[in-house]
Scaffold this active site. Structure first.
Site, PDB file in Angstrom:
ATOM      1  N   ARG A  74       0.803  -1.226   0.000  1.00  0.00           N
ATOM      2  CA  ARG A  74       0.000   0.000   0.000  1.00  0.00           C
ATOM      3  C   ARG A  74       0.836   1.276   0.000  1.00  0.00           C
ATOM      4  O   ARG A  74       0.604   2.174  -0.811  1.00  0.00           O
ATOM      5  CB  ARG A  74      -0.925   0.037   1.235  1.00  0.00           C
ATOM      6  CG  ARG A  74      -2.234  -0.654   1.049  1.00  0.00           C
ATOM      7  CD  ARG A  74      -2.759  -1.144   2.379  1.00  0.00           C
ATOM      8  NE  ARG A  74      -1.853  -2.172   2.860  1.00  0.00           N
ATOM      9  CZ  ARG A  74      -1.943  -3.459   2.529  1.00  0.00           C
ATOM     10  NH1 ARG A  74      -2.923  -3.877   1.775  1.00  0.00           N
ATOM     11  NH2 ARG A  74      -1.065  -4.342   2.972  1.00  0.00           N
ATOM     12  N   THR A  75       1.815   1.364   0.905  1.00  0.00           N
ATOM     13  CA  THR A  75       2.548   2.623   1.014  1.00  0.00           C
ATOM     14  C   THR A  75       3.298   2.904  -0.284  1.00  0.00           C
ATOM     15  O   THR A  75       3.242   4.010  -0.836  1.00  0.00           O
ATOM     16  CB  THR A  75       3.523   2.574   2.213  1.00  0.00           C
ATOM     17  OG1 THR A  75       2.787   2.182   3.366  1.00  0.00           O
ATOM     18  CG2 THR A  75       4.167   3.925   2.465  1.00  0.00           C
ATOM     19  N   LYS A 103      25.865  -4.058  -3.128  1.00  0.00           N
ATOM     20  CA  LYS A 103      27.321  -3.947  -3.300  1.00  0.00           C
ATOM     21  C   LYS A 103      27.943  -3.278  -2.079  1.00  0.00           C
ATOM     22  O   LYS A 103      29.131  -2.999  -2.051  1.00  0.00           O
ATOM     23  CB  LYS A 103      27.646  -3.115  -4.550  1.00  0.00           C
ATOM     24  CG  LYS A 103      27.135  -3.703  -5.850  1.00  0.00           C
ATOM     25  CD  LYS A 103      27.543  -2.772  -6.997  1.00  0.00           C
ATOM     26  CE  LYS A 103      26.934  -3.217  -8.309  1.00  0.00           C
ATOM     27  NZ  LYS A 103      27.113  -2.200  -9.353  1.00  0.00           N
ATOM     28  N   ARG A 124      11.562   3.786   2.993  1.00  0.00           N
ATOM     29  CA  ARG A 124      11.215   2.813   4.042  1.00  0.00           C
ATOM     30  C   ARG A 124      12.455   1.969   4.291  1.00  0.00           C
ATOM     31  O   ARG A 124      13.084   1.488   3.354  1.00  0.00           O
ATOM     32  CB  ARG A 124      10.059   1.915   3.613  1.00  0.00           C
ATOM     33  CG  ARG A 124       9.875   0.756   4.588  1.00  0.00           C
ATOM     34  CD  ARG A 124       8.636  -0.038   4.332  1.00  0.00           C
ATOM     35  NE  ARG A 124       7.451   0.730   4.682  1.00  0.00           N
ATOM     36  CZ  ARG A 124       6.216   0.221   4.638  1.00  0.00           C
ATOM     37  NH1 ARG A 124       6.019  -1.023   4.257  1.00  0.00           N
ATOM     38  NH2 ARG A 124       5.177   0.964   4.974  1.00  0.00           N
ATOM     39  N   HIS A 152       5.691   5.782  11.403  1.00  0.00           N
ATOM     40  CA  HIS A 152       5.095   5.682  10.063  1.00  0.00           C
ATOM     41  C   HIS A 152       4.150   6.887   9.942  1.00  0.00           C
ATOM     42  O   HIS A 152       2.929   6.748   9.986  1.00  0.00           O
ATOM     43  CB  HIS A 152       4.337   4.357   9.957  1.00  0.00           C
ATOM     44  CG  HIS A 152       4.000   3.943   8.548  1.00  0.00           C
ATOM     45  ND1 HIS A 152       4.048   4.801   7.477  1.00  0.00           N
ATOM     46  CD2 HIS A 152       3.599   2.743   8.050  1.00  0.00           C
ATOM     47  CE1 HIS A 152       3.695   4.146   6.373  1.00  0.00           C
ATOM     48  NE2 HIS A 152       3.426   2.885   6.707  1.00  0.00           N
TER      49      HIS A 152
HETATM   50  N1  ASP Z   1       1.848  -1.726   6.714  1.00  0.00           N
HETATM   51  C1  ASP Z   1       2.097  -1.303   8.068  1.00  0.00           C
HETATM   52  C2  ASP Z   1       3.564  -0.966   8.265  1.00  0.00           C
HETATM   53  O1  ASP Z   1       4.302  -0.928   7.314  1.00  0.00           O
HETATM   54  C3  ASP Z   1       1.577  -2.253   9.091  1.00  0.00           C
HETATM   55  C4  ASP Z   1       2.159  -3.650   9.094  1.00  0.00           C
HETATM   56  O2  ASP Z   1       3.074  -3.961   8.324  1.00  0.00           O
HETATM   57  O3  ASP Z   1       1.679  -4.439   9.904  1.00  0.00           O
HETATM   58  O4  ASP Z   1       3.968  -0.708   9.380  1.00  0.00           O
END
Ligand code: ASP
Length: 325
Positions: A74-75, A103, A124, A152
């Site tokens: 999703r993100t 590398k 991320r 987050h």
């Molecule tokens: N998608 C959310 C996160 O990246 C929640 C999860 O992974 O449980 O933190």
């Protein structure tokens, strides 16, 4: 964060300062009520824009580097969709195993590379503080899409948006967070964001997955009432928001310990029959077994709305940090 360069850039571009232009989005603690109101209202404009026209050319000519060192559905895709819907382009780096990271390239060097090509970087990474490190080395805006068990922030903003959309207001709500409160970065950010409003917190978790002390101290310092409990049945009838989390398997060193807690809380039709008629169930997703599929058709289930709202919030943030909101 190289504020100097960013400030100079802002002046050179002669942009109207919305408080976001050229800035990094690293933590929810950067947001006060004025900034929250601003981003939430821009997100609503983005929603209207998408519903009416599908896309716009607001960020035409701008490039996003989408750098993901941890899995994401999703993100990652909503940041991409946000940029594309605003007319921008994306460099997606979802498989760092195919990049120079394998590398041995350091995070600062990777960031320096990407900012030579892009106007904004979304990152991320499994380490707490990694987004702040990236921001330190970048003169372009950096947006934290999850730094390990840390924060987050963009998820917390979309969560707040969904709460307001579902219940009309945040004031006076009783918000329960359930599950892995120790490793779940979304509940860390959401808690720290919600202290901007008069809410009550209920933290439901097994004893070994309780909300960390640094997050609890933010709640204590702001004087918000809170309760810690292991029992969801006793509290479900009183809450306005039931925010359910996945037990974060990837953070456990001992998988036997994970097995003991993974199915501890399951939201099913029986539990929902004890909940208020006017309340919402939320989940940042992905879910594993925490919410049964039977609950999906319950009008109180807000988790699919959350993921759609993620795009509007991320469109708003991208436009804001690029000075186009
Ligand atoms: N998608 C959310 C996160 O990246 C929640 C999860 O992974 O449980 O933190």
């Amino acid at each position: 964060m190289n504020l100097k360069t960013k400030d100079v850039d802002r002046m050179a571009a002669n942009k109207v300062d919305n408080g976001f232009y050229g800035q990094d989005i690293i933590s929810v603690s950067q947001f006060d009520r004025t900034k929250l109101d601003y981003i939430l209202s821009v997100a609503t404009e983005m929603k209207v824009l998408v519903e009416r026209f599908g896309s716009a050319d607001l960020l035409q000519g701008k490039i996003l580097a989408n750098l993901f060192y941890e899995p994401s559905t999703r993100t990652s895709s909503s940041f991409m969709a946000s940029m594309l819907r605003l007319g921008g382009q994306v460099i997606p780096i979802n498989n760092v195993q195919y990049s120079s990271v394998t590398k041995g390239e350091s995070l600062p060097d990777t960031v320096r590379t990407l900012e030579s090509y892009a106007d904004v970087i979304v990152i991320r990474h499994p380490e707490v503080g990694s987004a702040a490190t990236a921001a330190h080395y970048a003169s372009k805006p950096v947006i934290n899409a999850g730094d390990g068990v840390g924060e987050h922030p963009t998820q917390a903003l979309l969560d707040l948006y969904t709460i307001i959309e579902g219940l009309g207001d945040v004031h006076g709500l009783k918000v329960a967070m359930v599950g892995d409160l120790k490793y779940g970065r979304t509940v860390h950010s959401l808690t720290k964001l919600l202290v901007n409003y008069p809410v009550e917190f209920v933290f439901v978790s097994p004893d070994n997955l309780r909300m960390p002390g640094d997050v609890l101290s933010v709640v204590q310092a702001s004087g918000h009432p809170y309760l810690e409990t292991e029992d969801v049945h006793n509290i479900v009838g009183e809450v306005d928001v039931l925010y359910v989390t996945r037990v974060q398997k990837e953070r456990f060193t001992d998988l036997a310990e994970y097995d003991l807690v993974k199915d501890r809380y399951v939201v099913d039709s029986e539990l929902m029959s004890r909940a208020k008629e006017r309340m919402i169930v939320m989940h940042p997703l992905p879910r594993v077994n925490e919410i049964s599929y039977a609950v999906d058709s319950d009008p109180r289930a807000a988790y699919f709305r959350q993921m759609r709202n993620g795009m509007y919030i991320r469109m708003a943030l991208l436009a804001a940090v690029l000075g186009k909101a």
